[in-house]
Scaffold this active site. Structure first.
Site, PDB file in Angstrom:
ATOM      1  N   HIS A  20       0.847  -1.194   0.000  1.00 10.94           N
ATOM      2  CA  HIS A  20       0.000   0.000   0.000  1.00 10.94           C
ATOM      3  C   HIS A  20       0.882   1.244   0.000  1.00 10.94           C
ATOM      4  O   HIS A  20       2.099   1.157   0.148  1.00 10.94           O
ATOM      5  CB  HIS A  20      -0.956  -0.015   1.198  1.00 10.94           C
ATOM      6  CG  HIS A  20      -0.300   0.110   2.535  1.00 10.94           C
ATOM      7  ND1 HIS A  20       0.640  -0.793   2.994  1.00 10.94           N
ATOM      8  CD2 HIS A  20      -0.433   1.035   3.531  1.00 10.94           C
ATOM      9  CE1 HIS A  20       1.034  -0.434   4.207  1.00 10.94           C
ATOM     10  NE2 HIS A  20       0.411   0.677   4.554  1.00 10.94           N
ATOM     11  N   HIS A  22       1.304   3.930   1.977  1.00 12.64           N
ATOM     12  CA  HIS A  22       1.836   4.703   3.100  1.00 12.64           C
ATOM     13  C   HIS A  22       3.351   4.751   2.924  1.00 12.64           C
ATOM     14  O   HIS A  22       3.968   3.753   2.535  1.00 12.64           O
ATOM     15  CB  HIS A  22       1.455   4.063   4.442  1.00 12.64           C
ATOM     16  CG  HIS A  22       0.040   4.381   4.848  1.00 12.64           C
ATOM     17  ND1 HIS A  22      -0.728   3.536   5.608  1.00 12.64           N
ATOM     18  CD2 HIS A  22      -0.741   5.456   4.578  1.00 12.64           C
ATOM     19  CE1 HIS A  22      -1.920   4.084   5.799  1.00 12.64           C
ATOM     20  NE2 HIS A  22      -1.965   5.244   5.177  1.00 12.64           N
ATOM     21  N   ASP A  24       6.111   4.660   4.539  1.00  9.26           N
ATOM     22  CA  ASP A  24       7.117   3.718   5.051  1.00  9.26           C
ATOM     23  C   ASP A  24       7.177   2.433   4.232  1.00  9.26           C
ATOM     24  O   ASP A  24       8.077   1.620   4.410  1.00  9.26           O
ATOM     25  CB  ASP A  24       6.862   3.406   6.541  1.00  9.26           C
ATOM     26  CG  ASP A  24       5.452   2.944   6.835  1.00  9.26           C
ATOM     27  OD1 ASP A  24       4.520   3.378   6.124  1.00  9.26           O
ATOM     28  OD2 ASP A  24       5.263   2.156   7.771  1.00  9.26           O
ATOM     29  N   HIS A 100      -7.154  -1.866   5.946  1.00  5.96           N
ATOM     30  CA  HIS A 100      -6.284  -0.786   6.400  1.00  5.96           C
ATOM     31  C   HIS A 100      -6.937   0.545   6.041  1.00  5.96           C
ATOM     32  O   HIS A 100      -8.007   0.572   5.449  1.00  5.96           O
ATOM     33  CB  HIS A 100      -4.904  -0.964   5.734  1.00  5.96           C
ATOM     34  CG  HIS A 100      -3.804  -0.227   6.405  1.00  5.96           C
ATOM     35  ND1 HIS A 100      -3.681  -0.123   7.762  1.00  5.96           N
ATOM     36  CD2 HIS A 100      -2.746   0.453   5.891  1.00  5.96           C
ATOM     37  CE1 HIS A 100      -2.605   0.593   8.041  1.00  5.96           C
ATOM     38  NE2 HIS A 100      -2.022   0.956   6.926  1.00  5.96           N
ATOM     39  N   ASP A 170       0.083  -3.663   5.854  1.00  8.02           N
ATOM     40  CA  ASP A 170      -0.479  -3.398   7.175  1.00  8.02           C
ATOM     41  C   ASP A 170      -1.937  -3.846   7.207  1.00  8.02           C
ATOM     42  O   ASP A 170      -2.626  -3.731   6.198  1.00  8.02           O
ATOM     43  CB  ASP A 170      -0.432  -1.901   7.458  1.00  8.02           C
ATOM     44  CG  ASP A 170       0.987  -1.336   7.485  1.00  8.02           C
ATOM     45  OD1 ASP A 170       1.935  -2.109   7.440  1.00  8.02           O
ATOM     46  OD2 ASP A 170       1.125  -0.108   7.537  1.00  8.02           O
ATOM     47  N   HIS A 228       6.814  -4.443  11.788  1.00  2.00           N
ATOM     48  CA  HIS A 228       6.146  -3.143  11.691  1.00  2.00           C
ATOM     49  C   HIS A 228       5.802  -2.578  13.070  1.00  2.00           C
ATOM     50  O   HIS A 228       4.704  -2.085  13.312  1.00  2.00           O
ATOM     51  CB  HIS A 228       4.873  -3.272  10.833  1.00  2.00           C
ATOM     52  CG  HIS A 228       4.380  -1.967  10.298  1.00  2.00           C
ATOM     53  ND1 HIS A 228       3.468  -1.177  10.973  1.00  2.00           N
ATOM     54  CD2 HIS A 228       4.672  -1.286   9.173  1.00  2.00           C
ATOM     55  CE1 HIS A 228       3.220  -0.101  10.277  1.00  2.00           C
ATOM     56  NE2 HIS A 228       3.943  -0.137   9.174  1.00  2.00           N
TER      57      HIS A 228
HETATM   58 ZN   LIG Z   1       0.017   1.618   6.514  1.00  4.14          ZN
END
Ligand SMILES: [Zn+2]
Length: 263
Positions: A20, A22, A24, A100, A170, A228
């Protein structure tokens, strides 16, 4: 940078799976793309992600007026859909729809069934190469009139087992994934929070260590890797301590660690 630090061979990387968007989870990609360029890569690079990453990356190329000297092929993942996105002779990769804040998919890597192996001790001297190839394909070897010369199972030993690995990050606690990852050899599941921060996990659609362990137990996986972790925890022993009573074979996936899945 981390790949360089741990001396990963970037020439061997041809497919990159991004769960995804995000930061990081993909901000290191630009550096990697240009490192590959500087290393004079020529092979195509395949990148799998949800919508938007092609735009983000090509915008950077455009405004920096620098394009890599190899081709990047973008593959867009479908929202909430389980699909096979890669397949070759040895493995398949399928998406695991996750829960998520934004579109997010995990990945399930499965080795295909492997051929039986030649039992070298049983092969007579002067054995023809073409017969060897036939044995590897699982065939019996016949003479010209169709009589059995070599029975396959007499000259081969069982194939190595096919291994599987699921990457789930995530995600909030999501029982829906259990059926898809049932029995995998190794599950990487995010464990951003510990129990006392469960409300934060709920709010940010992440999981606690207990929840990750519960998924591992219900899916009856071989090994659980947790990762994570929230930067708020200076010590990670609590993360592990919360998971192991629920699922014993658990480890922390710390930077630079490697884990081998036995054949
Ligand atoms: Zn995330």
């Amino acid at each position: 940078m981390q790949l360089m630090r741990y001396q990963a061979n970037t020439h061997r990387i041809n497919h990159i799976f991004i769960s995804h968007l995000h930061g990081d989870h993909y901000l290191g990609l630009m550096g990697l793309i240009f490192t590959m360029h500087l290393q004079r890569r020529t092979n195509d690079l395949h990148i799998y992600s949800h919508r938007g990453l092609d735009e983000i990356i090509t915008t950077q190329f455009k405004y920096s007026r620098s394009w890599p000297n190899y081709k990047i092929v973008f593959h867009r993942l479908e929202k909430d859909k389980r699909e096979i996105i890669f397949e070759d002779d040895a493995v398949t990769v399928e998406t695991i729809p996750l829960k998520h804040k934004i579109r997010c998919s995990g990945f399930l890597f499965k080795e295909k069934p492997k051929p039986r192996r030649i039992d070298k001790d049983k092969i007579p001297a002067g054995f023809l190469l073409q017969n060897m190839a036939a044995l590897k394909r699982g065939e019996d070897i016949l003479d010209e009139s169709g009589n059995l010369l070599y029975k396959n199972t007499d000259y081969t030993i069982p194939a190595r087992r096919s291994r599987s690995y699921a990457y789930c990050s995530d995600t909030a606690y999501l029982e829906r994934m259990i059926e898809q990852i049932k029995g995998v050899d190794c599950l990487y599941h995010e464990a951003t929070f510990i129990l006392e921060d469960e409300s934060k996990a709920l709010e940010t659609q992440h999981s606690t260590a207990q929840q990750a362990a519960s998924i591992a137990r219900q899916a009856n996986v071989g090994k659980l890797l947790l990762g994570h972790f929230s930067a708020r925890y200076k010590e990670l022993t609590e993360v592990l301590n919360e998971a192991t009573p629920i699922f014993t074979n658990t480890a922390l996936a710390l930077e630079g660690e490697t884990f081998t899945i036995a054949e």
